[in-house]
Design an enzyme around this catalytic site. Sequence first.
Site, PDB file in Angstrom:
ATOM      1  N   HIS A  82       0.837  -1.208   0.000  1.00 12.01           N
ATOM      2  CA  HIS A  82       0.000   0.000   0.000  1.00 12.01           C
ATOM      3  C   HIS A  82       0.875   1.263   0.000  1.00 12.01           C
ATOM      4  O   HIS A  82       0.554   2.245  -0.669  1.00 12.01           O
ATOM      5  CB  HIS A  82      -0.949   0.010   1.193  1.00 12.01           C
ATOM      6  CG  HIS A  82      -1.839  -1.196   1.232  1.00 12.01           C
ATOM      7  ND1 HIS A  82      -2.544  -1.553   2.359  1.00 12.01           N
ATOM      8  CD2 HIS A  82      -2.126  -2.136   0.289  1.00 12.01           C
ATOM      9  CE1 HIS A  82      -3.240  -2.652   2.092  1.00 12.01           C
ATOM     10  NE2 HIS A  82      -2.989  -3.031   0.856  1.00 12.01           N
ATOM     11  N   HIS A 239      -9.563  -1.914  -4.473  1.00 15.35           N
ATOM     12  CA  HIS A 239      -8.403  -2.254  -3.649  1.00 15.35           C
ATOM     13  C   HIS A 239      -7.476  -3.229  -4.369  1.00 15.35           C
ATOM     14  O   HIS A 239      -6.249  -3.173  -4.193  1.00 15.35           O
ATOM     15  CB  HIS A 239      -8.808  -2.822  -2.292  1.00 15.35           C
ATOM     16  CG  HIS A 239      -7.607  -3.025  -1.420  1.00 15.35           C
ATOM     17  ND1 HIS A 239      -7.030  -1.998  -0.708  1.00 15.35           N
ATOM     18  CD2 HIS A 239      -6.813  -4.108  -1.209  1.00 15.35           C
ATOM     19  CE1 HIS A 239      -5.949  -2.440  -0.095  1.00 15.35           C
ATOM     20  NE2 HIS A 239      -5.799  -3.724  -0.381  1.00 15.35           N
ATOM     21  N   ASP A 243      -3.470  -2.849  -4.839  1.00 25.21           N
ATOM     22  CA  ASP A 243      -2.434  -3.873  -4.608  1.00 25.21           C
ATOM     23  C   ASP A 243      -1.605  -4.113  -5.864  1.00 25.21           C
ATOM     24  O   ASP A 243      -0.382  -4.285  -5.790  1.00 25.21           O
ATOM     25  CB  ASP A 243      -3.091  -5.204  -4.192  1.00 25.21           C
ATOM     26  CG  ASP A 243      -3.527  -5.215  -2.736  1.00 25.21           C
ATOM     27  OD1 ASP A 243      -3.058  -4.381  -1.947  1.00 25.21           O
ATOM     28  OD2 ASP A 243      -4.353  -6.090  -2.399  1.00 25.21           O
ATOM     29  N   HIS A 266      -1.260 -11.124  -4.817  1.00 26.39           N
ATOM     30  CA  HIS A 266       0.155 -10.752  -4.730  1.00 26.39           C
ATOM     31  C   HIS A 266       1.071 -11.766  -5.417  1.00 26.39           C
ATOM     32  O   HIS A 266       2.051 -11.405  -6.052  1.00 26.39           O
ATOM     33  CB  HIS A 266       0.572 -10.612  -3.264  1.00 26.39           C
ATOM     34  CG  HIS A 266      -0.139  -9.498  -2.567  1.00 26.39           C
ATOM     35  ND1 HIS A 266      -0.076  -8.181  -2.983  1.00 26.39           N
ATOM     36  CD2 HIS A 266      -0.947  -9.499  -1.483  1.00 26.39           C
ATOM     37  CE1 HIS A 266      -0.800  -7.430  -2.179  1.00 26.39           C
ATOM     38  NE2 HIS A 266      -1.338  -8.204  -1.258  1.00 26.39           N
TER      39      HIS A 266
HETATM   40 ZN   LIG Z   1      -3.922  -4.636  -0.111  1.00 23.46          ZN
END
Ligand SMILES: [Zn+2]
Length: 315
Positions: A82, A239, A243, A266
């Site tokens: 973030h 969001h 990311d 991720h």
């Molecule tokens: Zn995040």
Amino acid sequence: MTLAQRNQHTIRRPVRCHGVGLHSGAPIAMTLKPAPVHHGVRFVRKDAGDHLPLLAHHRNVINTFHATSIGFNGVSVSTIEHLMAALYGSGVDNVVVELDGPEVPIFDGSASPYLDLVREAGLQEQEAPRRCLSIQKTLVVNEGEAFIKASPANRFHVRYGIDFAHPLVGKQEITWTFSPGSFGRDIAPARTFGFLKDVQRLQSMGLAQGGSLQNAVVFDDYGLLNSEGFRYNDECVRHKILDFIGDLALAGLPLVGRFEVYRAGHSLHSLFLKQLLAKPGTCRIFTPVSYAPAFIPSAALTPFMEPFPHSAGTV
Ligand SMILES: [Zn+2]
């Protein structure tokens, strides 16, 4: 990453803040300090003795389980994504991030508090041109039905789709183009999200120890636990873009291209970036001064042609 800002930038003065680590639950102080040109984003763990500053770079990624962590020679920093997105989104190329713990403070689970810190510090233009990476050839990386497709474009575009079997999330899809101010308006306020049963499982594994309704959107089987509700109707997919930007920032240079992302996280973000930078001819370095097409109106750009596996409309 503002292409209109053709030179590299750092921050004007140091800024300090305190927060809690999402996974460690530890109180952590963080200081952002100005850095010279070509320095990049480097982390210093003040609690870890003398060590070389840890460069925020995809080669230093050591863990992508529910957060992105970098490490080298036994020193690591986790949950950097973030902060990285906020630095990328506000055009900070060079900065030192000092921490007195193992993790970047989570604050409210979004990138807005980090943007506020950069605003408080101020931006400082530097005497060196910013270099960017432009996508030259289409690349698709997938894990099962999740995929990331990159293709050439003259701005940073991302189309992101998610599909969660929950009545308040379901299928969400958004197409977003970077422009000055758009990151702070459209993406930065979107908070991290999770499902109560996953949070309980993570906490039993020693993760999410600092997790609370103050730093995450949390769903039970039927609804939302946060009394304040959503910041956007499609906060979850926004969001995911946050990311994605934070993980792409580990390229070390701003990227220009079109990205289609479906049900990634991720781990796939990181795998994609490694493949993108490893394959010869997939991208090239340029300076924005030689890149006038970056400023044509986004409406003139070629739309995405292939539908995602689901049929949700573009938001
Ligand atoms: Zn995040």
